[in-house]
Design an enzyme around this catalytic site. Structure first.
Site, mmCIF file in Angstrom:
data_model
loop_
_atom_site.group_PDB
_atom_site.id
_atom_site.type_symbol
_atom_site.label_atom_id
_atom_site.label_comp_id
_atom_site.label_asym_id
_atom_site.label_seq_id
_atom_site.Cartn_x
_atom_site.Cartn_y
_atom_site.Cartn_z
ATOM 1 N N LYS A 173 0.722 -1.780 0.053
ATOM 2 C CA LYS A 173 0.051 0.276 0.034
ATOM 3 C C LYS A 173 0.990 1.443 0.039
ATOM 4 O O LYS A 173 0.628 1.772 -1.257
ATOM 5 C CB LYS A 173 -0.892 0.108 1.108
ATOM 6 C CG LYS A 173 -1.610 1.842 1.489
ATOM 7 C CD LYS A 173 -2.420 1.361 2.955
ATOM 8 C CE LYS A 173 -1.984 1.487 4.271
ATOM 9 N NZ LYS A 173 -1.522 3.256 4.258
ATOM 10 N N ASN A 174 1.905 1.440 0.987
ATOM 11 C CA ASN A 174 2.465 2.715 1.118
ATOM 12 C C ASN A 174 3.324 3.197 -0.067
ATOM 13 O O ASN A 174 4.192 4.512 -0.217
ATOM 14 C CB ASN A 174 3.276 2.694 2.499
ATOM 15 C CG ASN A 174 2.134 2.862 3.484
ATOM 16 O OD1 ASN A 174 1.146 3.682 2.890
ATOM 17 N ND2 ASN A 174 2.860 2.498 4.829
ATOM 18 N N CYS B 185 -5.172 8.470 8.261
ATOM 19 C CA CYS B 185 -6.243 7.920 9.604
ATOM 20 C C CYS B 185 -4.294 8.903 10.688
ATOM 21 O O CYS B 185 -3.978 9.748 11.121
ATOM 22 C CB CYS B 185 -4.549 6.778 9.780
ATOM 23 S SG CYS B 185 -5.095 5.061 9.308
ATOM 24 N N ARG C 238 0.082 14.859 12.839
ATOM 25 C CA ARG C 238 0.931 14.068 11.741
ATOM 26 C C ARG C 238 1.763 15.241 10.998
ATOM 27 O O ARG C 238 0.781 15.496 10.140
ATOM 28 C CB ARG C 238 0.647 13.403 10.972
ATOM 29 C CG ARG C 238 0.763 12.271 11.618
ATOM 30 C CD ARG C 238 0.238 10.998 10.686
ATOM 31 N NE ARG C 238 0.586 9.749 10.438
ATOM 32 C CZ ARG C 238 0.180 8.813 9.485
ATOM 33 N NH1 ARG C 238 -1.427 8.809 9.407
ATOM 34 N NH2 ARG C 238 1.103 8.692 8.842
ATOM 35 N N PRO C 239 2.938 16.193 11.490
ATOM 36 C CA PRO C 239 3.285 16.993 10.567
ATOM 37 C C PRO C 239 3.853 16.797 9.294
ATOM 38 O O PRO C 239 4.080 15.306 9.276
ATOM 39 C CB PRO C 239 3.888 18.127 11.375
ATOM 40 C CG PRO C 239 4.723 17.040 12.724
ATOM 41 C CD PRO C 239 3.324 15.829 12.715
ATOM 42 N N ILE C 240 3.759 18.147 8.690
ATOM 43 C CA ILE C 240 4.456 18.291 7.388
ATOM 44 C C ILE C 240 5.482 19.131 7.065
ATOM 45 O O ILE C 240 6.386 19.241 5.558
ATOM 46 C CB ILE C 240 3.671 17.418 5.709
ATOM 47 C CG1 ILE C 240 2.710 18.684 5.706
ATOM 48 C CG2 ILE C 240 2.912 16.471 6.484
ATOM 49 C CD1 ILE C 240 2.026 18.751 4.467
ATOM 50 N N ASP C 241 6.106 19.739 8.152
ATOM 51 C CA ASP C 241 7.419 20.184 8.042
ATOM 52 C C ASP C 241 7.703 20.195 7.122
ATOM 53 O O ASP C 241 8.959 20.993 6.577
ATOM 54 C CB ASP C 241 7.020 21.029 9.632
ATOM 55 C CG ASP C 241 7.971 20.196 10.754
ATOM 56 O OD1 ASP C 241 6.997 18.392 10.647
ATOM 57 O OD2 ASP C 241 9.582 19.946 10.756
ATOM 58 N N GLN C 242 8.970 18.694 6.880
ATOM 59 C CA GLN C 242 9.716 18.733 6.871
ATOM 60 C C GLN C 242 10.216 18.360 5.622
ATOM 61 O O GLN C 242 10.635 18.272 4.890
ATOM 62 C CB GLN C 242 10.751 17.368 6.846
ATOM 63 C CG GLN C 242 11.232 17.226 8.311
ATOM 64 C CD GLN C 242 11.515 18.203 9.468
ATOM 65 O OE1 GLN C 242 12.989 18.261 8.216
ATOM 66 N NE2 GLN C 242 11.554 18.866 9.865
ATOM 67 N N ASP D 71 4.475 0.318 12.493
ATOM 68 C CA ASP D 71 2.950 0.220 11.693
ATOM 69 C C ASP D 71 2.742 -1.655 12.601
ATOM 70 O O ASP D 71 1.981 -1.902 11.775
ATOM 71 C CB ASP D 71 2.528 0.050 10.189
ATOM 72 C CG ASP D 71 3.087 1.134 9.174
ATOM 73 O OD1 ASP D 71 2.696 2.337 10.093
ATOM 74 O OD2 ASP D 71 3.453 1.150 8.176
ATOM 75 N N ARG E 114 -7.945 -0.327 4.735
ATOM 76 C CA ARG E 114 -7.350 0.479 3.729
ATOM 77 C C ARG E 114 -6.146 -0.085 3.466
ATOM 78 O O ARG E 114 -5.532 0.365 2.693
ATOM 79 C CB ARG E 114 -7.274 2.217 4.534
ATOM 80 C CG ARG E 114 -8.192 2.499 5.273
ATOM 81 C CD ARG E 114 -7.635 3.856 5.784
ATOM 82 N NE ARG E 114 -7.099 4.905 4.697
ATOM 83 C CZ ARG E 114 -7.134 6.382 5.161
ATOM 84 N NH1 ARG E 114 -8.637 6.679 5.993
ATOM 85 N NH2 ARG E 114 -7.338 7.289 4.138
HETATM 86 N N1 EPU Z 1 7.430 13.909 11.586
HETATM 87 C C1 EPU Z 1 7.509 15.495 11.236
HETATM 88 N N2 EPU Z 1 7.665 15.984 10.080
HETATM 89 C C2 EPU Z 1 6.878 15.430 9.388
HETATM 90 C C3 EPU Z 1 7.236 14.416 8.962
HETATM 91 C C4 EPU Z 1 6.717 13.908 9.320
HETATM 92 O O1 EPU Z 1 7.536 15.709 12.583
HETATM 93 O O2 EPU Z 1 7.254 16.894 8.275
HETATM 94 C C5 EPU Z 1 7.423 12.821 12.336
HETATM 95 C C6 EPU Z 1 6.033 12.233 12.785
HETATM 96 O O3 EPU Z 1 5.123 12.901 12.444
HETATM 97 C C7 EPU Z 1 6.245 10.880 12.577
HETATM 98 C C8 EPU Z 1 7.705 10.453 12.185
HETATM 99 O O4 EPU Z 1 8.369 11.902 12.038
HETATM 100 O O5 EPU Z 1 6.846 11.155 14.434
HETATM 101 C C9 EPU Z 1 7.847 9.676 10.445
HETATM 102 O O6 EPU Z 1 6.474 9.929 10.315
HETATM 103 P P1 EPU Z 1 6.682 9.845 8.569
HETATM 104 O O7 EPU Z 1 6.849 11.016 7.711
HETATM 105 O O8 EPU Z 1 7.716 9.194 8.294
HETATM 106 O O9 EPU Z 1 5.084 9.041 8.408
HETATM 107 P P2 EPU Z 1 4.778 9.340 6.983
HETATM 108 O O10 EPU Z 1 5.538 9.438 5.737
HETATM 109 O O11 EPU Z 1 3.415 10.340 7.121
HETATM 110 C C10 EPU Z 1 4.485 6.497 6.438
HETATM 111 C C11 EPU Z 1 3.402 5.590 5.982
HETATM 112 C C12 EPU Z 1 2.947 5.573 7.528
HETATM 113 C C13 EPU Z 1 4.163 4.907 8.713
HETATM 114 C C14 EPU Z 1 5.222 5.722 8.664
HETATM 115 C C15 EPU Z 1 6.113 5.713 9.559
HETATM 116 C C16 EPU Z 1 2.147 6.490 4.058
HETATM 117 C C17 EPU Z 1 1.216 7.034 3.929
HETATM 118 N N3 EPU Z 1 2.447 6.532 5.248
HETATM 119 O O12 EPU Z 1 4.412 7.809 7.194
HETATM 120 O O13 EPU Z 1 2.315 4.076 7.159
HETATM 121 O O14 EPU Z 1 3.428 4.368 10.546
HETATM 122 O O15 EPU Z 1 5.444 6.281 7.142
HETATM 123 O O16 EPU Z 1 6.886 4.368 8.933
HETATM 124 O O17 EPU Z 1 3.489 5.841 3.222
HETATM 125 C C18 EPU Z 1 0.108 2.371 7.736
HETATM 126 O O18 EPU Z 1 0.589 2.151 7.394
HETATM 127 O O19 EPU Z 1 -0.631 2.393 8.673
HETATM 128 C C19 EPU Z 1 0.776 4.663 7.691
HETATM 129 C C20 EPU Z 1 0.386 4.879 8.889
#
Ligand code: EPU
Length: 417
Positions: A22-23, A116, A121-125, A304, A396
């Site tokens: 999925k991811n 979810c 879950r911030p996207i600042d990065q 996960d 999902r």
């Molecule tokens: N984070 C920040 N700032 C950012 C991005 C992330 O602080 O700009 C923090 C997050 O809050 C978290 C950590 O960094 O504490 C890791 O987050 P990451 O960005 O890696 O997560 P993501 O890309 O949003 C993906 C998967 C998630 C999985 C995580 C970690 C997708 C769509 N989602 O999320 O999958 O838990 O990586 O491996 O690829 C799931 O499948 O159930 C799921 C939630």
């Protein structure tokens, strides 16, 4: 709305085929719009998130044809169009449209992603990355407007190891002028999968799967054919369910290396595991030892798989400590497990789990992996029926769940709420 009914207590036995990840899929689909010609994706999972992404691309003018596990994305008629609301709010990975549209058109307006929401879950990065590439990012009524006259390669250090930010920056940087390096990049297999697709499309990406990724921007990307990697989280969930029910299951069509952290942990508990080239056999045992689990970024134990593991740990004797270093508060499944009789308390970012029998109850999945935890828990309970609402979350990430579990001998069915 449907709910999932489980009459547990039967050991899972047999073979389960794992579908594409999925991811990966939900990053590869938007990546395809960077191409000038059609991209074919094979081994696509049949999931609601994939269907939503298909609709998103169609809204943008792409032609998407789907036949079972194959999808052909023809982005020739694609237009740059603001997408502040609607489907983008339904899934988290809609944020990949930011990087993909920015790379393709130099501009994107995308509503803040949904999905979810087990914690903020911030996207600042992601934003830091786009800005480093020369884009201006503004928030317009809850949608991000990202615009660059010319994307330019840059050196980007991620403050947090982020799967999403790493992929989003790769998407935009593949069409930037010059070289981008991402330092402290995430190393998950899904990142390698996206880089493999982009390179097949003509991108020049090196180092995916390591903490430094180098992307040399190119002027054009073209169509290609790509097969999606197996879903390691789906595979891991079946492995955990096999162990929890003291079953004997071959989890097939997987890359065993992607599951090493889980395999090691299961072995530490006393589960017998046999690795083949593309499959893993899990043989459950009557007794398990308690263990401590630390969810970390890859190649550490996957966050996960933290929730389903908490259900398995209720089957071990003694006290286990499960700590999530990726998400500090991903524990919405714990009160539901407690409803089923589990002795678990949450302290900070850890769940302290005391082994003991579970009993059937009416419980609610509040996110995808919380739902997976409840399925595993329900499968272990003899006598009584566990009823799980919030099935739409489980859908999902787990395609053919009821059919797969039924084939393994479980008594599982859906019922209208
Ligand atoms: N984070 C920040 N700032 C950012 C991005 C992330 O602080 O700009 C923090 C997050 O809050 C978290 C950590 O960094 O504490 C890791 O987050 P990451 O960005 O890696 O997560 P993501 O890309 O949003 C993906 C998967 C998630 C999985 C995580 C970690 C997708 C769509 N989602 O999320 O999958 O838990 O990586 O491996 O690829 C799931 O499948 O159930 C799921 C939630």
């Amino acid at each position: 709305m449907e709910k999932l009914m489980i009459a547990g207590g039967r050991p899972l036995r047999g073979t389960v085929q794992i579908s594409g990840a999925k991811n990966s899929a939900i990053a590869l689909i938007p990546a395809a719009i960077l191409a000038e010609t059609a991209v074919t994706l094979d081994n696509l999972p049949l999931l609601s998130d994939v269907s939503i992404y298909t609709e998103l691309l169609t809204e943008l003018g792409a032609t998407v044809e789907r036949d079972h596990d194959q999808m052909v994305i023809d982005p020739r008629q694609l237009v740059s169009k603001p997408m502040p609301n609607g489907n983008v709010k339904k899934l988290r990975a809609s944020y990949y449209l930011m990087g993909a549209l920015l790379g393709r058109f130099g501009e994107a307006t995308i509503g803040m992603p949904g999905g979810c929401n087990f914690e903020p879950r911030p996207i600042d990065q992601h934003i830091k990355g786009f800005e480093a590439l020369g884009a201006q990012v503004t928030n317009e009524n809850g949608a991000l407007h990202i615009k660059a006259k010319q994307l330019r390669g840059a050196k980007i250090y991620l403050d947090v190891v982020s799967v999403g930010a790493t992929i989003n920056i790769m998407l935009a940087a593949s069409r930037a002028k010059g070289v981008t390096t991402i330092e402290n990049a995430a190393k998950e297999p899904e990142i390698i999968d996206v880089a493999t697709l982009l390179n097949s499309m003509g991108a020049k990406i090196k180092g995916a799967g390591t903490e430094t990724i180098r992307i040399e921007g190119v002027d054009n990307l073209h169509g290609c054919r790509h097969s999606i990697i197996p879903d390691r989280i789906q595979a891991g969930t079946y492995m955990i369910a096999a162990a929890a029910t003291r079953g004997d299951v071959i989890v097939d069509s997987v890359i065993p290396k992607h599951l090493e952290a889980l395999t090691a942990k299961l072995q530490e508990m006393g589960v017998h595991i046999y690795e083949m080239d593309e499959s893993i056999r899990v043989v459950g045992q009557p007794e398990y030892m308690s263990v401590d689990v630390k969810a970390l970024v890859y190649p550490g134990y996957a966050t996960d798989l933290q929730s389903p593991m908490s259900s398995l740990l209720t089957q071990a004797s003694g006290v286990s400590v499960l700590t999530d270093y990726v998400y500090s508060n991903r524990f919405k499944h714990i009160p539901e497990l407690v409803r089923m009789g589990a002795k678990i308390r949450v302290e900070g970012r850890s769940a302290i789990i005391e082994g003991g029998m579970l009993s059937a109850a009416k419980v609610k999945a509040t996110d995808l992996r919380a739902g997976a935890a409840l399925v595993v828990a329900g499968l272990t309970v003899p006598g009584g029926i566990t009823e799980i609402t919030g099935v739409e979350y489980i859908d999902r990430g787990y395609d053919h769940l009821v059919a797969n579990l039924s084939n393994l001998g479980a008594e599982v069915w859906r019922r209208d709420e």
